[in-house]
Motif scaffolding. Structure first.
Motif, PDB file in Angstrom:
ATOM      1  N   ILE A 101      41.476   3.060 -33.094  1.00 51.74           N
ATOM      2  CA  ILE A 101      40.628   2.945 -31.914  1.00 51.74           C
ATOM      3  C   ILE A 101      41.076   1.789 -31.026  1.00 51.74           C
ATOM      4  O   ILE A 101      41.100   1.904 -29.804  1.00 51.74           O
ATOM      5  CB  ILE A 101      39.151   2.735 -32.322  1.00 51.74           C
ATOM      6  CG1 ILE A 101      38.677   3.874 -33.240  1.00 51.74           C
ATOM      7  CG2 ILE A 101      38.260   2.604 -31.092  1.00 51.74           C
ATOM      8  CD1 ILE A 101      38.683   5.236 -32.602  1.00 51.74           C
ATOM      9  N   ALA A 102      41.424   0.669 -31.645  1.00 52.36           N
ATOM     10  CA  ALA A 102      41.779  -0.526 -30.868  1.00 52.36           C
ATOM     11  C   ALA A 102      42.643  -1.450 -31.717  1.00 52.36           C
ATOM     12  O   ALA A 102      42.724  -1.313 -32.940  1.00 52.36           O
ATOM     13  CB  ALA A 102      40.520  -1.257 -30.414  1.00 52.36           C
ATOM     14  N   ILE A 103      43.293  -2.404 -31.035  1.00 50.72           N
ATOM     15  CA  ILE A 103      44.047  -3.460 -31.698  1.00 50.72           C
ATOM     16  C   ILE A 103      43.471  -4.793 -31.249  1.00 50.72           C
ATOM     17  O   ILE A 103      43.388  -5.064 -30.039  1.00 50.72           O
ATOM     18  CB  ILE A 103      45.547  -3.400 -31.348  1.00 50.72           C
ATOM     19  CG1 ILE A 103      46.142  -2.045 -31.732  1.00 50.72           C
ATOM     20  CG2 ILE A 103      46.309  -4.531 -32.038  1.00 50.72           C
ATOM     21  CD1 ILE A 103      47.559  -1.844 -31.212  1.00 50.72           C
ATOM     22  N   ILE A 104      43.057  -5.602 -32.196  1.00 47.91           N
ATOM     23  CA  ILE A 104      42.546  -6.943 -31.906  1.00 47.91           C
ATOM     24  C   ILE A 104      43.701  -7.923 -31.975  1.00 47.91           C
ATOM     25  O   ILE A 104      44.413  -7.982 -32.978  1.00 47.91           O
ATOM     26  CB  ILE A 104      41.466  -7.368 -32.910  1.00 47.91           C
ATOM     27  CG1 ILE A 104      40.370  -6.303 -33.042  1.00 47.91           C
ATOM     28  CG2 ILE A 104      40.892  -8.724 -32.520  1.00 47.91           C
ATOM     29  CD1 ILE A 104      39.566  -6.085 -31.792  1.00 47.91           C
ATOM     30  N   VAL A 105      43.909  -8.699 -30.928  1.00 49.25           N
ATOM     31  CA  VAL A 105      44.955  -9.724 -30.912  1.00 49.25           C
ATOM     32  C   VAL A 105      44.276 -11.082 -30.752  1.00 49.25           C
ATOM     33  O   VAL A 105      43.540 -11.302 -29.786  1.00 49.25           O
ATOM     34  CB  VAL A 105      45.965  -9.489 -29.776  1.00 49.25           C
ATOM     35  CG1 VAL A 105      47.096 -10.510 -29.856  1.00 49.25           C
ATOM     36  CG2 VAL A 105      46.522  -8.072 -29.830  1.00 49.25           C
ATOM     37  N   ALA A 106      44.523 -11.972 -31.724  1.00 50.17           N
ATOM     38  CA  ALA A 106      43.817 -13.246 -31.745  1.00 50.17           C
ATOM     39  C   ALA A 106      44.758 -14.368 -32.177  1.00 50.17           C
ATOM     40  O   ALA A 106      45.890 -14.134 -32.613  1.00 50.17           O
ATOM     41  CB  ALA A 106      42.619 -13.167 -32.690  1.00 50.17           C
ATOM     42  N   GLU A 107      44.255 -15.585 -32.072  1.00 45.72           N
ATOM     43  CA  GLU A 107      45.060 -16.760 -32.395  1.00 45.72           C
ATOM     44  C   GLU A 107      45.309 -16.916 -33.890  1.00 45.72           C
ATOM     45  O   GLU A 107      46.232 -17.613 -34.287  1.00 45.72           O
ATOM     46  CB  GLU A 107      44.381 -18.031 -31.856  1.00 45.72           C
ATOM     47  CG  GLU A 107      44.259 -18.092 -30.347  1.00 45.72           C
ATOM     48  CD  GLU A 107      45.604 -18.302 -29.652  1.00 45.72           C
ATOM     49  OE1 GLU A 107      46.601 -18.579 -30.355  1.00 45.72           O
ATOM     50  OE2 GLU A 107      45.660 -18.177 -28.416  1.00 45.72           O
ATOM     51  N   SER A 108      44.488 -16.285 -34.711  1.00 47.00           N
ATOM     52  CA  SER A 108      44.704 -16.340 -36.158  1.00 47.00           C
ATOM     53  C   SER A 108      44.344 -14.996 -36.777  1.00 47.00           C
ATOM     54  O   SER A 108      43.603 -14.197 -36.182  1.00 47.00           O
ATOM     55  CB  SER A 108      43.855 -17.445 -36.799  1.00 47.00           C
ATOM     56  OG  SER A 108      42.493 -17.070 -36.828  1.00 47.00           O
ATOM     57  N   GLU A 109      44.862 -14.764 -37.986  1.00 45.28           N
ATOM     58  CA  GLU A 109      44.552 -13.523 -38.686  1.00 45.28           C
ATOM     59  C   GLU A 109      43.068 -13.458 -39.025  1.00 45.28           C
ATOM     60  O   GLU A 109      42.444 -12.391 -38.951  1.00 45.28           O
ATOM     61  CB  GLU A 109      45.403 -13.431 -39.949  1.00 45.28           C
ATOM     62  CG  GLU A 109      45.324 -12.094 -40.647  1.00 45.28           C
ATOM     63  CD  GLU A 109      46.274 -11.987 -41.829  1.00 45.28           C
ATOM     64  OE1 GLU A 109      46.199 -10.981 -42.557  1.00 45.28           O
ATOM     65  OE2 GLU A 109      47.085 -12.910 -42.024  1.00 45.28           O
ATOM     66  N   LYS A 110      42.492 -14.588 -39.382  1.00 43.73           N
ATOM     67  CA  LYS A 110      41.076 -14.633 -39.732  1.00 43.73           C
ATOM     68  C   LYS A 110      40.202 -14.224 -38.553  1.00 43.73           C
ATOM     69  O   LYS A 110      39.267 -13.426 -38.696  1.00 43.73           O
ATOM     70  CB  LYS A 110      40.704 -16.027 -40.222  1.00 43.73           C
ATOM     71  CG  LYS A 110      39.251 -16.170 -40.632  1.00 43.73           C
ATOM     72  CD  LYS A 110      38.957 -17.579 -41.124  1.00 43.73           C
ATOM     73  CE  LYS A 110      37.480 -17.728 -41.513  1.00 43.73           C
ATOM     74  NZ  LYS A 110      37.190 -19.117 -41.985  1.00 43.73           N
ATOM     75  N   ILE A 111      40.513 -14.773 -37.383  1.00 41.20           N
ATOM     76  CA  ILE A 111      39.718 -14.430 -36.199  1.00 41.20           C
ATOM     77  C   ILE A 111      39.898 -12.956 -35.853  1.00 41.20           C
ATOM     78  O   ILE A 111      38.935 -12.265 -35.476  1.00 41.20           O
ATOM     79  CB  ILE A 111      40.122 -15.327 -35.008  1.00 41.20           C
ATOM     80  CG1 ILE A 111      39.748 -16.791 -35.287  1.00 41.20           C
ATOM     81  CG2 ILE A 111      39.457 -14.859 -33.717  1.00 41.20           C
ATOM     82  CD1 ILE A 111      40.303 -17.770 -34.261  1.00 41.20           C
ATOM     83  N   ALA A 112      41.111 -12.459 -35.993  1.00 44.65           N
ATOM     84  CA  ALA A 112      41.355 -11.045 -35.691  1.00 44.65           C
ATOM     85  C   ALA A 112      40.537 -10.142 -36.599  1.00 44.65           C
ATOM     86  O   ALA A 112      39.977  -9.135 -36.152  1.00 44.65           O
ATOM     87  CB  ALA A 112      42.845 -10.736 -35.824  1.00 44.65           C
TER      88      ALA A 112
END
Length: 739
Positions: A101-112
């Motif tokens: 459905i979507a890809i989350i891109v974040a500053e850390s794996e935990k936040i993603a």
């Protein structure tokens, strides 16, 4: 001239760097300032997406972007048919739990990971299509609504007169055989690092079997010229066909494209097991006729394969399966109807054997059933019908180059102490078991497999060879550039040996370049057991032309210190293949073949249903053995996969959902499950068109294992297990019913 490097068990080209931990796998790569990505997976196997609400995820501190279908320039991809969405958008359908459905891109794996759980998706659940046999029927819910039917492809083969063939038969046997979905079970989970390189190219580092085809699909998805996309393939932790399709490469590339920053994505083992492709389940109905002398007269076969939600390589796999459906036997009259069908199960795809693994379960049990009805030894009936030079297959082609199947059976049977007298074969007396509830049996199975791509596909491989020369013209170093992915099969070692032999230099002077699509030419996929034949021929010819060019340089005294030659080898240089005729299936299907026979000695515990493989003889014809020790590893690995296929491995799905969630719930054979004694027999029947006579081997050792074990179980207990896996429960219940 006597071979110096061909036929030698030289150490693997990449072994030292791997053992010493110097080689990097995709998950080992990191870049400064990199982001981390996680996938929002479909919650349903079949549903319409009504609404995607990513506002909470986007508001989470540290989230850089939530990528949805709106961010994909061209929202489609696929290795054979572009029927897969990269990301499923509002108003569209999810068709299996591996849809994204979507890809989350974040500053850390935990936040993603945290943000992934904050994306809210509303669905309209739809009827789940689970069984391909039901999915074929009129009125079944459609997986792809734009189609009239769930049948992705129907392949007919018609040869001779089937009615007349059965009329000539003195005995007829029928059987229905089922094989289940199987997980590739490679050790390295999916991982990729996407970034924009110094030339502005969208670049991805990932494990891949066909990097140049990934390039084509990624460029299409991003609406970019192919020279603006790049893929680098480092060390690969196993593949077995499971990395021929893209599962993560395009996602990492999309994330880097959207954010213009490096993005790393690593799947968990649970994601890998549940959201990646599997081996096709097959449903096979066979009817086989033979004379009282044991000569086959006719076969009638129906194959139904479960394609899962998207096409992947289901059509070429079905083509292979249909062409091999009657086995390596001369059958003058044949009728085959093969189907592959869309369902909401896991996408099914390439896996070791590529459509040649499932059919032997049926055709080899049929051969033993015929032998039983005729009171004939199972080796003898096979010897009466196996291909020879000049035999005609059910697709109408003449088997005319390096047909080694009879020799594999002969050598395996003699090694297992069969006796041959005047053309009649007698199996050996077996040593007694240690207890009354333990039964011993011995089973034999033959199989064959294409080498290279088939059915009219223009199979090619390109090699570039550069020779560095000293002042006297001697070769100081040879650099081979070729896009052949080393997935553990030893292709780099084999190509280095071929190059050293062709150049007549010490193998330590031969180097292979890292697979980087910006630096090396395409060699095609690491599949179809093709690299020794195709890429070996490309390297051989490039080396031969480099030597000729060096001679011209020396003769003309130009003073050049470097010679470079590029050669593209086409399979049609040896033999042109043709597509299956749409009505009769008659064609020239394959470029070359490898052949194998296995004999299994088993012990069955009738009180528990457990099966122990006590000894296994494996005879394989690979044309010419480039590296015998690597061949031993390939055969042992193939047998390991075959034992799992026969006895333990089953990827379980219910209502389109995976019940098998991790390796702890998927029974891969351990060293304790391998044959207690293993006999590897090399059979060399060269194909003159192969490099130094080599054909290929990678997949063939898996094909015969399961049917040999099933035939041995019958020999021990008198019961037929018409499918795999023959788990202890299935064996126990079959034995109990027979009492």
């Amino acid at each position: 001239m006597e071979a110096k490097f061909i036929g030698q068990s030289l150490p693997r080209y990449d072994i030292a760097s791997k053992v010493q931990g110097q080689r990097k796998y995709p998950q080992d790569f990191n870049m400064e300032g990199q982001l981390h990505a996680q996938v929002v997976w479909s919650a349903y196997p079949h549903a319409r997406v009504l609404k995607i609400d990513a506002r909470q995820a986007e508001a989470l501190p540290g989230v850089v972007k939530v990528i949805t279908w709106r961010d994909v320039p061209v929202n489609e991809y696929g290795i054979n048919i572009m029927d897969q969405p990269v990301l499923v958008g509002e108003g569209a359908k999810v068709r299996w739990v591996g849809d994204r459905i979507a890809i989350i891109v974040a500053e850390s794996e935990k936040i993603a990971r945290q943000a992934r759980d904050l994306v809210r998706v509303e669905y309209e659940p739809l009827s789940v299509v689970m069984d391909p046999r039901q999915a074929m029927k009129p009125g079944a819910p459609l997986v792809h609504e734009e189609r009239d039917s769930n049948i992705l492809k129907h392949i007919p083969i018609r040869r001779g007169d089937i009615e007349e063939g059965f009329a000539q038969a003195d005995v007829i046997v029928e059987g229905y055989y089922v094989t289940d979905a199987v997980e590739h079970a490679y050790m390295q989970p999916e991982a990729a690092l996407g970034y924009i390189d110094e030339q502005g190219r969208v670049t991805v580092i990932a494990a891949a079997q066909w990097p140049h085809d990934d390039l084509h699909q990624i460029a299409h998805m991003l609406s970019l010229p192919e020279d603006q996309v790049r893929e680098i393939v480092p060390a690969i932790g196993g593949a077995f066909g499971g990395r021929e399709d893209m599962y993560i490469q395009h996602l990492a590339a999309l994330a880097a494209f959207c954010t213009r920053r490096p993005v790393k994505m690593v799947w968990s083992r649970t994601e890998s097991v549940q959201r990646s492709g599997k081996r096709h389940p097959f449903y096979m109905r066979h009817k086989t006729g033979a004379t009282r002398e044991g000569k086959l007269t006719a076969v009638e076969i129906e194959i139904i394969s479960d394609a899962g939600a998207y096409a992947s390589t289901s059509i070429p796999i079905l083509s292979n399966a249909a062409s091999f459906s009657a086995g390596p036997y001369v059958v003058p009259n044949a009728r085959v109807d093969a189907y592959t069908v869309y369902t909401n199960n896991a996408v099914t795809m390439a896996m070791r054997g590529f459509g040649a693994t499932q059919p032997p379960i049926a055709y080899e049990l049929q051969m033993d059933k015929l032998a039983g009805k005729l009171g004939m030894d199972p080796v003898e009936i096979r010897m009466k019908n196996l291909f020879e030079e000049g035999s005609i297959a059910i697709t109408g082609n003449r088997m005319s180059h390096g047909v080694g199947i009879k020799e594999t059976l002969r050598q395996a049977a003699l090694a297992a102490e069969w006796r041959e007298e005047n053309g009649h074969w007698r199996k050996p007396a077996l040593p007694p078991a240690e207890a009354p509830h333990l039964r011993r049996g011995i089973g034999v199975a033959c199989a064959y497999k294409n080498v290279c791509y088939s059915m009219g596909f223009d199979d090619t491989s390109t090699a570039e060879v550069t020779l560095n020369l000293d002042r006297s013209g001697e070769i100081v170093r040879a650099l081979v550039k070729i896009g052949a992915s080393e997935v553990g099969q030893g292709v780099w070692t084999a190509l280095a040996q071929i190059a050293a032999e062709a150049l007549r230099v010490d193998i330590r002077k031969v180097n292979l370049a890292l697979v980087d699509t910006a630096q090396v030419p395409s060699a095609g996929s690491s599949s179809a057991s093709r690299h020794v034949y195709m890429s070996g021929n490309a390297v051989l010819r490039a080396c031969q032309r480099a030597l000729a060019k060096r001679e011209r340089v020396l003769h003309e005294e130009t003073g050049e210190s470097k010679v470079t030659v590029t050669y593209t080898y086409h399979g049609r240089e040896a033999r042109a293949t043709t597509p299956l005729d749409p009505e009769t299936g008659q064609c020239e299907p394959h470029i070359s073949y490898s052949y194998g026979t296995q004999i299994a000695l088993v012990e069955v515990d009738t009180e528990t249903g457990e099966v122990q493989v006590l000894k296994l003889w494996a005879a394989n014809d690979m044309g010419r053995a480039i590296n015998p020790q690597m061949i031993y590893g390939q055969v042992a690995g193939g047998v390991h996969m075959g034992v799992g296929y026969a006895l333990t491995e089953h990827f379980i799905q219910k209502e389109g959902r995976a019940l098998t969630k991790s390796f702890s719930e998927y029974y891969i054979p351990t060293v304790r499950d391998m044959p207690r004694e293993f006999v590897n027999i090399l059979v060399e029947v060269p194909d003159p068109s192969g490099p130094f006579g080599a054909k290929g081997l990678g997949e063939t050792p898996t094909l015969s294992t399961a049917p040999a074990i099933l035939n041995a179980i019958h020999d021990a207990t008198g019961v037929w297990l018409d499918g795999v896996p023959a788990t202890p429960e299935r064996v126990f219940m079959a034995c109990r019913k027979s009492l």
